[in-house]
Scaffold this active site. Structure first.
Site, PDB file in Angstrom:
ATOM      1  N   SER A 127     -52.138 -55.320  20.099  1.00 48.96           N
ATOM      2  CA  SER A 127     -52.341 -55.812  18.744  1.00 48.96           C
ATOM      3  C   SER A 127     -53.462 -56.855  18.711  1.00 48.96           C
ATOM      4  CB  SER A 127     -51.013 -56.353  18.201  1.00 48.96           C
ATOM      5  OG  SER A 127     -51.060 -56.547  16.813  1.00 48.96           O
ATOM      6  N   ASP A 269     -48.105 -45.608  14.217  1.00 46.45           N
ATOM      7  CA  ASP A 269     -48.370 -47.025  13.957  1.00 46.45           C
ATOM      8  C   ASP A 269     -48.974 -47.158  12.555  1.00 46.45           C
ATOM      9  OD1 ASP A 269     -49.300 -49.666  13.965  1.00 46.45           O
ATOM     10  OD2 ASP A 269     -50.029 -49.568  16.022  1.00 46.45           O
ATOM     11  N   HIS A 302     -45.776 -49.732  15.106  1.00 45.85           N
ATOM     12  CA  HIS A 302     -46.608 -50.695  15.831  1.00 45.85           C
ATOM     13  C   HIS A 302     -45.849 -51.388  16.970  1.00 45.85           C
ATOM     14  CE1 HIS A 302     -49.961 -53.419  16.397  1.00 45.85           C
ATOM     15  NE2 HIS A 302     -49.198 -54.472  16.200  1.00 45.85           N
TER      16      HIS A 302
END
Length: 321
Positions: A127, A269, A302
């Site tokens: 991320s 995601d 995610h």
């Protein structure tokens, strides 16, 4: 046990020209002494920190003795993004809108320079941490042997920028900012399928709440108890600032990066979509043949990079063996 250590930089110039009078870069080292083994830099995500292994280690399934990133074989270095407040509530940054992921990447390189290390075996991050990894590669294209951005991309998408705006509005306008922003964020980090599978629309009998509501409220409270508002504002803001091609030629940037590039996406995601990561991969393939695309299959969206450890281990093992 690895203790937090600190490096202080005076008069650090930011990408926008602002001179930051003092920046404190704190870090933890795990495994082999620095300089005696290949160096692996691990970059944390929005609410993460330098504690990657041990009881509260957020990637302890991947990193440690005899694990995929084997601390018997590597030196593992983890910086705290300045201002994340981890174990130092005074080290906060109020002018968060002056900072970009480029600035953080620049600081991380300055930190590595302080150890007199020229080559890094791998830079890996999920991320926000992966976005910083991309920025590091663009700044020093020949210094990283293996670049591994997980569930992230080299440039913030419009979807991401829009969600950062909503988070920023909540953080600046809510009576209960961290709690409320976290609840919104949790819905972005998961998927409808993940929540349906987990709760199946069940009531939390005693309180008349749905289980999903109770779970979201719990996550809001949990973060509120351990995170500072200025830290959340900064980390959220950084997400939208990533663009390794800002003021640079795209093809030149890609061509110059000598690293083996391993892009890892999550198939569903919603935050950094698999599609945008595949598009980046196709772009890289025009210039390089040492780039590889990997996809985690998961209903969890995610957050799968913090959940699907078996798949992530299988992707990473060949790189670290």
């Amino acid at each position: 046990m690895s203790y937090i250590q600190k490096i202080v930089f005076e008069d650090f110039q930011l990408q926008n020209g602002v001179l930051q009078s003092k920046v404190i870069l704190s870090y933890q080292l795990f495994g082999q002494s620095i300089g005696t083994a290949p160096l692996v830099l691990v970059n944390h995500a929005l609410t993460g920190n330098s504690q990657v292994i041990g009881e509260n280690g957020w990637w302890e399934s991947l990193i440690g003795e005899q694990k995929t990133i084997n601390t018997n074989k590597y030196t593992v270095l983890v910086f705290n993004i300045p201002g994340n407040g981890y174990q130092d509530e005074n080290n906060l940054i109020e002018n968060y809108q002056d900072f970009t992921t480029y600035d953080i990447a620049n600081l991380f390189w300055k930190g590595i320079d302080s150890f007199k290390v020229n080559q890094v075996f791998a830079v890996i991050g999920g991320s926000l941490g992966g976005a910083i990894a991309w920025e590091m590669a663009a700044i020093r294209p020949k210094a990283i042997a293996n670049l591994i951005p997980v569930a992230t991309n080299w440039k913030a998408s419009d979807w991401l920028i829009g969600n950062v705006l909503i988070q920023d509005l909540i953080l600046n306008n809510s009576k209960n900012p961290i709690h409320d922003a976290r609840i919104h964020a949790m819905l972005l980090y998961r998927t409808p399928e993940s929540l349906q599978d987990k709760f199946n629309t069940k009531l939390q009998s005693a309180e008349g709440l749905f289980q999903v509501e109770s779970w979201l409220l719990h996550h809001g409270e949990k973060l509120q108890n351990r995170f500072q508002l200025s830290a959340y504002k900064l980390m959220n803001h950084l997400l939208k600032t990533t663009d390794i091609f800002r003021n640079r030629n795209q093809s030149e940037v890609i061509k110059n990066i000598t690293s083996n590039i391993h892009l890892v996406s999550v198939d569903n995601d919603y935050f950094f979509t698999a599609n945008e990561i595949k598009t980046a991969f196709q772009e890289i393939k025009n210039y390089k043949n040492n780039a590889f695309y990997h996809e985690i299959k998961s209903i969890h969206g995610h957050d799968a990079f913090l959940i699907e450890f078996e798949q992530l281990n299988n992707i990473l093992k060949p790189i670290f063996n």
